[in-house]
Scaffold this motif. Structure first.
Motif, PDB file in Angstrom:
ATOM      1  N   ALA A 103      46.029  29.149  -6.823  1.00  0.00           N
ATOM      2  CA  ALA A 103      46.253  30.521  -7.263  1.00  0.00           C
ATOM      3  C   ALA A 103      45.042  31.398  -6.960  1.00  0.00           C
ATOM      4  N   ALA A 104      43.837  30.846  -7.151  1.00  0.00           N
ATOM      5  CA  ALA A 104      42.616  31.610  -6.862  1.00  0.00           C
ATOM      6  C   ALA A 104      42.522  31.950  -5.383  1.00  0.00           C
ATOM      7  N   ASP A 105      42.851  30.993  -4.534  1.00  0.00           N
ATOM      8  CA  ASP A 105      42.799  31.250  -3.090  1.00  0.00           C
ATOM      9  C   ASP A 105      43.864  32.248  -2.668  1.00  0.00           C
ATOM     10  N   ALA A 106      45.065  32.145  -3.225  1.00  0.00           N
ATOM     11  CA  ALA A 106      46.114  33.120  -2.921  1.00  0.00           C
ATOM     12  C   ALA A 106      45.673  34.515  -3.352  1.00  0.00           C
ATOM     13  N   PHE A 107      45.031  34.611  -4.495  1.00  0.00           N
ATOM     14  CA  PHE A 107      44.477  35.863  -5.005  1.00  0.00           C
ATOM     15  C   PHE A 107      43.487  36.461  -3.999  1.00  0.00           C
TER      16      PHE A 107
ATOM     17  N   PRO B 274      47.811  43.724  -4.889  1.00  0.00           N
ATOM     18  CA  PRO B 274      48.504  42.589  -4.274  1.00  0.00           C
ATOM     19  C   PRO B 274      47.970  41.239  -4.736  1.00  0.00           C
ATOM     20  N   ALA B 275      46.704  41.192  -5.189  1.00  0.00           N
ATOM     21  CA  ALA B 275      46.072  39.909  -5.493  1.00  0.00           C
ATOM     22  C   ALA B 275      46.700  39.221  -6.703  1.00  0.00           C
ATOM     23  N   VAL B 276      46.969  39.977  -7.758  1.00  0.00           N
ATOM     24  CA  VAL B 276      47.537  39.380  -8.971  1.00  0.00           C
ATOM     25  C   VAL B 276      48.950  38.845  -8.733  1.00  0.00           C
ATOM     26  N   PRO B 277      49.871  39.633  -8.142  1.00  0.00           N
ATOM     27  CA  PRO B 277      51.193  39.058  -7.848  1.00  0.00           C
ATOM     28  C   PRO B 277      51.129  37.857  -6.909  1.00  0.00           C
ATOM     29  N   ALA B 278      50.182  37.862  -5.960  1.00  0.00           N
ATOM     30  CA  ALA B 278      50.051  36.726  -5.045  1.00  0.00           C
ATOM     31  C   ALA B 278      49.629  35.468  -5.789  1.00  0.00           C
ATOM     32  N   ALA B 279      48.719  35.603  -6.747  1.00  0.00           N
ATOM     33  CA  ALA B 279      48.285  34.443  -7.530  1.00  0.00           C
ATOM     34  C   ALA B 279      49.440  33.882  -8.354  1.00  0.00           C
TER      35      ALA B 279
ATOM     36  N   VAL C  65      35.857  37.876 -12.570  1.00  0.00           N
ATOM     37  CA  VAL C  65      34.750  36.910 -12.506  1.00  0.00           C
ATOM     38  C   VAL C  65      35.102  35.641 -13.270  1.00  0.00           C
ATOM     39  N   ALA C  66      35.691  35.797 -14.452  1.00  0.00           N
ATOM     40  CA  ALA C  66      36.076  34.628 -15.249  1.00  0.00           C
ATOM     41  C   ALA C  66      37.129  33.791 -14.529  1.00  0.00           C
ATOM     42  N   PHE C  67      38.052  34.452 -13.832  1.00  0.00           N
ATOM     43  CA  PHE C  67      39.116  33.741 -13.123  1.00  0.00           C
ATOM     44  C   PHE C  67      38.590  32.987 -11.905  1.00  0.00           C
ATOM     45  N   LEU C  68      37.633  33.581 -11.198  1.00  0.00           N
ATOM     46  CA  LEU C  68      37.162  32.997  -9.939  1.00  0.00           C
ATOM     47  C   LEU C  68      35.918  32.128 -10.091  1.00  0.00           C
ATOM     48  N   ALA C  69      35.282  32.143 -11.251  1.00  0.00           N
ATOM     49  CA  ALA C  69      33.999  31.448 -11.412  1.00  0.00           C
ATOM     50  C   ALA C  69      34.113  29.954 -11.118  1.00  0.00           C
ATOM     51  N   LYS C  70      35.067  29.274 -11.744  1.00  0.00           N
ATOM     52  CA  LYS C  70      35.178  27.833 -11.562  1.00  0.00           C
ATOM     53  C   LYS C  70      35.526  27.458 -10.122  1.00  0.00           C
ATOM     54  N   PRO C  71      36.533  28.086  -9.477  1.00  0.00           N
ATOM     55  CA  PRO C  71      36.818  27.752  -8.077  1.00  0.00           C
ATOM     56  C   PRO C  71      35.630  27.975  -7.145  1.00  0.00           C
ATOM     57  N   VAL C  72      34.844  29.017  -7.399  1.00  0.00           N
ATOM     58  CA  VAL C  72      33.674  29.277  -6.558  1.00  0.00           C
ATOM     59  C   VAL C  72      32.621  28.192  -6.767  1.00  0.00           C
ATOM     60  N   ILE C  73      32.388  27.795  -8.011  1.00  0.00           N
ATOM     61  CA  ILE C  73      31.412  26.734  -8.299  1.00  0.00           C
ATOM     62  C   ILE C  73      31.842  25.419  -7.658  1.00  0.00           C
ATOM     63  N   VAL C  74      33.131  25.116  -7.759  1.00  0.00           N
ATOM     64  CA  VAL C  74      33.652  23.887  -7.142  1.00  0.00           C
ATOM     65  C   VAL C  74      33.455  23.922  -5.633  1.00  0.00           C
ATOM     66  N   ALA C  75      33.698  25.075  -5.018  1.00  0.00           N
ATOM     67  CA  ALA C  75      33.534  25.210  -3.566  1.00  0.00           C
ATOM     68  C   ALA C  75      32.079  25.010  -3.161  1.00  0.00           C
TER      69      ALA C  75
END
Length: 217
Positions: free
Chosen positions: A19-23, A198-203, A140-150
């Protein structure tokens, strides 16, 4: 029996980063489309954007940017994750995108209402900065964990180097664009808010597609 019990766990583990990447992909597709449209308009107008009337085909192409991003974001993420795309996933994605758009609209107007009740430290004539700050914190809260994992994966095992490299590249480009728009000012300063459209509906579409994949398998 063991395989059946384990598959949903694996899929749900990837749902959040998917979902984060789709966003991110949807936001980037929309950004590129807007930049291209503005670039073409600038060239056709000879630099005089104030008195120039854009042709109908250019306005129509701009209107296509939103659905292109909403559709392209989750589809691109789906393929990068190496998943098969069937008609069930497509239908789920469309329903998810419509639901995500409706939810985003409700939340957006709720934020507008709440920010009018709470005094803002910034004068209103300088823009809705209260809502911008709240929205930025949510992103930031939504993307923080995926960015850290990456970052951890690319600095270590590189198990998913392509998807994580793309994630970080889009985040960096998006930050540069948003920061630059703030310095430019005017309506351009609200670029970050426009990218959420577009980002929110895509997620949500990606979440719906993954949910359908799990429950139909």
């Amino acid at each position: 029996m063991t395989e059946t019990l384990q598959r949903p766990v694996v899929a749900s583990r990837e749902r959040y980063p998917l979902a984060a990447d789709a966003f991110l992909y949807a936001a980037m597709i929309f950004l590129v489309a807007m930049v291209l449209q503005e670039g073409v308009a600038y060239l056709l107008s000879g630099g005089d954007m104030g008195t120039w009337t854009p042709p109908v085909w250019l306005e129509a192409s701009g209107a296509l940017a939103m659905p292109l991003a909403v559709i392209g974001g989750p589809l691109l993420a789906w393929r990068i994750y190496g998943r098969h795309l069937g008609w069930r996933e497509l239908v789920a994605g469309v329903i998810g995108a419509l639901l995500g758009g409706a939810v985003f609209g409700v939340v957006f107007f709720a934020l507008v209402f709440l920010t009018r009740l709470v005094p803002s430290p910034v004068p209103e004539e300088e823009g809705p900065w209260g809502m911008v700050i709240v929205t930025a914190l949510a992103v930031v809260a939504f993307l923080a964990k995926p960015v850290i994992v990456a970052v951890r994966d690319l600095a270590g095992t590189k198990e998913h180097a392509r998807r994580h490299g793309l994630r970080l590249a889009v985040v960096v480009l998006g930050l540069i664009a948003v920061i630059a728009s703030v310095f430019v000012g005017g309506e351009t300063a609200e670029l970050g808010m426009f990218l959420l459209l577009p980002a929110v509906p895509a997620a949500v579409a990606a979440i719906a597609m993954d949910w359908e994949r799990v429950h139909s398998s």
